[in-house]
Design an enzyme around this catalytic site. Sequence first.
Site, short mmCIF file in Angstrom:
data_model
loop_
_atom_site.label_atom_id
_atom_site.label_comp_id
_atom_site.label_asym_id
_atom_site.label_seq_id
_atom_site.Cartn_x
_atom_site.Cartn_y
_atom_site.Cartn_z
N HIS A 212 0.81 -1.22 0.00
CA HIS A 212 0.00 0.00 0.00
C HIS A 212 0.84 1.27 0.00
O HIS A 212 0.38 2.31 -0.49
CB HIS A 212 -0.94 0.01 1.22
CG HIS A 212 -2.19 -0.77 1.00
ND1 HIS A 212 -2.26 -2.13 1.24
CD2 HIS A 212 -3.42 -0.42 0.55
CE1 HIS A 212 -3.48 -2.56 0.97
NE2 HIS A 212 -4.20 -1.54 0.54
N GLY A 213 2.02 1.22 0.55
CA GLY A 213 2.82 2.44 0.55
C GLY A 213 4.18 2.25 1.19
O GLY A 213 4.38 1.36 2.02
#
Length: 478
Positions: free
Chosen positions: A327-328
Amino acid sequence: MSFVSPLFLWYFMPAVLVAVLVLPRSWRNGIVAVGSLIFYATGAGAFTLLLLACMVVNYAAGPALEPDPWSPRLQSRRRTLLICVIAFDLSILLVWKYAGFATEQIAWFAQLFGGDFPIAELALPIGISFFTFHHISYVVDIYRGERAALRNPVAFGTYISMFPQLAAGPIVRYHEIADQLPQHRSHRLDDIAAGFPRFALGLCKKAVIADSLAPLVDACFSTPSDDMTFAIAWLGAIAYTLQLYFDFSGYSDMAIGLGRMLGFRLPENFARPYSSVTVTEFWRRWHMSLSRWFRDYVYIPLGGNRGGAAKTYRNLWIVFLLTGFWHGAAWTYVVWGVYHGVLLVVERATGRDRTPHTPGARVGRRVLTLVLVIVGWVFFRAPDLGYAFTMIGNMLLPDFTGLTEVVGAAFTNQRLVLLLLALVVFFLPASPVTGPLLESARTKPAAALRVTVMTVGALYAAILVATGTFSPFLYYQF
């Protein structure tokens, strides 16, 4: 270009749909592929060349990965080629998405010893996490013999770059769509009639609810740590829980609706996740296409639930560590992934991953699951770990100091009404799910809902878009 921009709604989408509708059906893939590259180029610019380079490599490797029962000696070559192609795909993702994060950690470590290290600052290509996973799914499914490689480059380009799912999913595994790529579509008007209500529903979720809650969420999460209160912490966490759901599920509804109008059946991505009774069930209902991807290409190859409890827990933890990191490139996402991995392991180890039999127990577990998910979203949204722990600490310590002036100004009567309406999703039953119901149900209530969404809802959302009160989808950043 965003689905909720005037350029897309008034010009791009109608132009593509008209072309697909009136031109020969054999042109569909070409129209979608060219339109998708134009769609991507308007937002990604020069990064379109990166996407095309990845497509060339994976397309060229496809035929050589197909199993050949008459030449078993080619197995090792196929395996080597598969490893090389996956390594190429992941290297692109690692460089463009995680180089900055990696160099930040090296620089921090170097400073401990009085040294210095340059930090890489690379722009993140839109949708890189998604098209990387599509490429990996393509080559792995071919290698496993689940589907044949595509010989037509236009069909391959349609699968990878299809604009409904290119920027933020759903993640479409190759074997889910391979049989839809041949251009034998015959009911084009029926597809548009079925897909538009789904698209309109997503537009309403995004423009009416998610974007309206965004200023309130931003005000709460930008409150200085010293000014954080019990009320602000819970208001921000709950508002973000709703904003993220309506934003991302709204995008998914729009993508699925667009895909249907173009003649494709994209996989479902949400099934009322906040109605879940366990965290295990939550992950069967939230971002379902991502969960299925990790199950097929990571969890099962690691051994799944075979080999005993210890290996199962290890595999779950690895999957959710990777889920968070996917996700990041930030420690907040890593901790969020580990947090959910721990919850799943605890549920499985204690036998609490199954739905209780008594109504009272189900209600209690549903409330507990919702609270645990809300707390987890604080890590997901917070700018750093320190702020996340400060906010969670305030959620655990009731006080009577209320809201700051900034948060109070953002918490308007209109947003209060929308927040209360959005809270309904916490109390809905697990089924039926509204999106599929709108698309296929033939009952009178479903027909009435379709008409309402396509008229009142879509019209109001379009007015909000026209006045400029829209923001990018949250998952564009991933």
